[in-house]
Design a protein around this motif. Structure first.
Motif, PDB file in Angstrom:
ATOM      1  N   UNK A  35       0.898  -1.426  -0.158  1.00 12.52           N
ATOM      2  CA  UNK A  35       0.367   0.164   0.215  1.00 12.52           C
ATOM      3  C   UNK A  35       0.574   1.438  -0.268  1.00 12.52           C
ATOM      4  N   UNK A  36       2.167   1.530   0.979  1.00 12.34           N
ATOM      5  CA  UNK A  36       3.031   2.131   1.143  1.00 12.34           C
ATOM      6  C   UNK A  36       3.338   2.937  -0.474  1.00 12.34           C
ATOM      7  N   UNK A  37       3.655   1.289  -0.890  1.00 12.32           N
ATOM      8  CA  UNK A  37       4.589   1.494  -2.309  1.00 12.32           C
ATOM      9  C   UNK A  37       4.040   2.306  -3.757  1.00 12.32           C
ATOM     10  N   UNK A  38       2.413   1.260  -3.676  1.00  8.04           N
ATOM     11  CA  UNK A  38       1.912   2.177  -4.688  1.00  8.04           C
ATOM     12  C   UNK A  38       1.434   3.818  -4.436  1.00  8.04           C
ATOM     13  N   UNK A  39       1.522   4.176  -3.151  1.00 10.32           N
ATOM     14  CA  UNK A  39       1.280   6.006  -3.513  1.00 10.32           C
ATOM     15  C   UNK A  39       3.066   6.269  -3.082  1.00 10.32           C
ATOM     16  N   UNK A  40       3.522   6.126  -3.429  1.00  7.23           N
ATOM     17  CA  UNK A  40       4.866   6.700  -3.771  1.00  7.23           C
ATOM     18  C   UNK A  40       5.197   6.807  -4.777  1.00  7.23           C
ATOM     19  N   UNK A  41       6.496   7.634  -5.294  1.00  5.14           N
ATOM     20  CA  UNK A  41       7.319   7.713  -6.482  1.00  5.14           C
ATOM     21  C   UNK A  41       7.398   7.281  -6.956  1.00  5.14           C
ATOM     22  N   UNK A  42       8.168   7.375  -7.825  1.00  3.86           N
ATOM     23  CA  UNK A  42       8.621   5.659  -9.306  1.00  3.86           C
ATOM     24  C   UNK A  42      10.024   5.658  -8.808  1.00  3.86           C
TER      25      UNK A  42
END
Length: 298
Positions: A38-45
């Motif tokens: 979930x956190x990775x999906x809302x982080x920058x590439x």
């Protein structure tokens, strides 16, 4: 006596402390991957590809979700999965009730033989090739029906539904309705189904999860991309690592193609799990009661 009682109480507390600590440890092991995704999906590439994300989002961004909802293939797959889940559950629950209710009646002639035949199908299967040829002969290959009909009925669900009807619907109630001139279909629609909310919740959740996560049937029976469910699209990205060029929106801002791929993986996983998570709160109240009555009694 008091010393032994105090000693036993302390042992119980220590045991409970160990059990709680173990359960918390298991909970962390289970929750961390979910929180990470979930956190990775809302982080920058850039943050995702550089491994900066550990617990909370780094450089919060909606780039992954923007890329998902800008891609027609993903939107089509999402719509197809919703279609297959809704109508699949409708067909499966209807067939299960129509089969389980007569089998729950002691006056139904031949119900023991039918149950034996049903149980045999749980243990033995004709195999993948005969099933594929059957679907092909029926003329539903590469159609939506191929996702709805072949696996529409699950024997285990029939068994727990039949047991639920036997336990919760007394024969006296059926006899009283019959004396009042109520038909079997009328009794089923007006009495049995309203009293069967727990088992209906179980059936809806089981069939919905199975239908939403189904990808093998689509892999075998479907060739047209416009019929692919979301799970096939998700498989192509997670396993085959293929991305449609149209996903590459705002490429200058994303900078790194691999970063977009990783970001899309996490975002797709989140998007794919939302419908199942949304269903559970509505059926959770009846789920435990229904599954316990349907499977452990009778």
């Amino acid at each position: 006596m008091k010393r032994s009682a105090i000693k036993e109480s302390l042992n119980d507390k220590l045991f409970l402390l160990v059990v709680y600590a173990f359960l918390v440890f298991i909970l962390i092991i289970i929750l961390y991957p979910l929180i990470y995704i979930l956190s990775s999906s809302f982080s920058s590439p850039q943050a995702v590809i550089s491994g900066k994300v550990w617990l909370l989002p780094v450089e919060p961004s909606l780039a992954g979700y923007k890329a998902i909802f800008a891609n027609k293939q993903i939107l089509t797959g999402y719509a197809n999965s919703l279609f297959y889940t809704f109508f699949g559950v409708l067909i499966s629950v209807s067939l299960t009730i129509m089969l389980a209710y007569p089998l729950s009646k002691k006056t139904f002639y031949g119900r023991s033989l039918i149950m034996i035949l049903l149980v045999i199908t749980m243990m033995f299967s004709g195999g993948l090739i005969p099933l594929y040829l059957t679907v092909k002969k029926l003329g539903i290959l590469d159609t939506r029906w191929a996702m709805l009909l072949p696996g529409a009925l699950a024997v285990w669900q029939v068994i727990i539904t039949r047991t639920f009807f036997q336990i919760t619907i007394p024969s006296e109630l059926s006899e009283a309705a019959e004396l009042d001139g109520c038909s079997d279909l009328g009794f089923l629609a007006r009495v049995v189904i309203p009293l069967s909310k727990p088992i209906l919740a179980v059936l809806v959740l089981m069939y919905a999860v199975g239908q939403w996560n189904a990808f093998f049937d689509a892999l075998i029976y479907l060739k047209s991309q416009n019929l692919f469910p979301l799970q096939i699209v998700l498989r192509n990205i997670l396993i085959l690592n293929t991305i449609d060029p149209s996903m590459m929106v705002d490429a200058n801002e994303l900078q790194v193609r691999q970063g977009l791929k990783d970001l899309l993986k996490y975002s797709l996983i989140v998007v794919a799990t939302v419908p199942v998570l949304a269903i559970y709160p509505f059926v959770q109240k009846h789920f435990v009661k229904g599954i316990m009555i349907g499977s452990l009694k009778g």
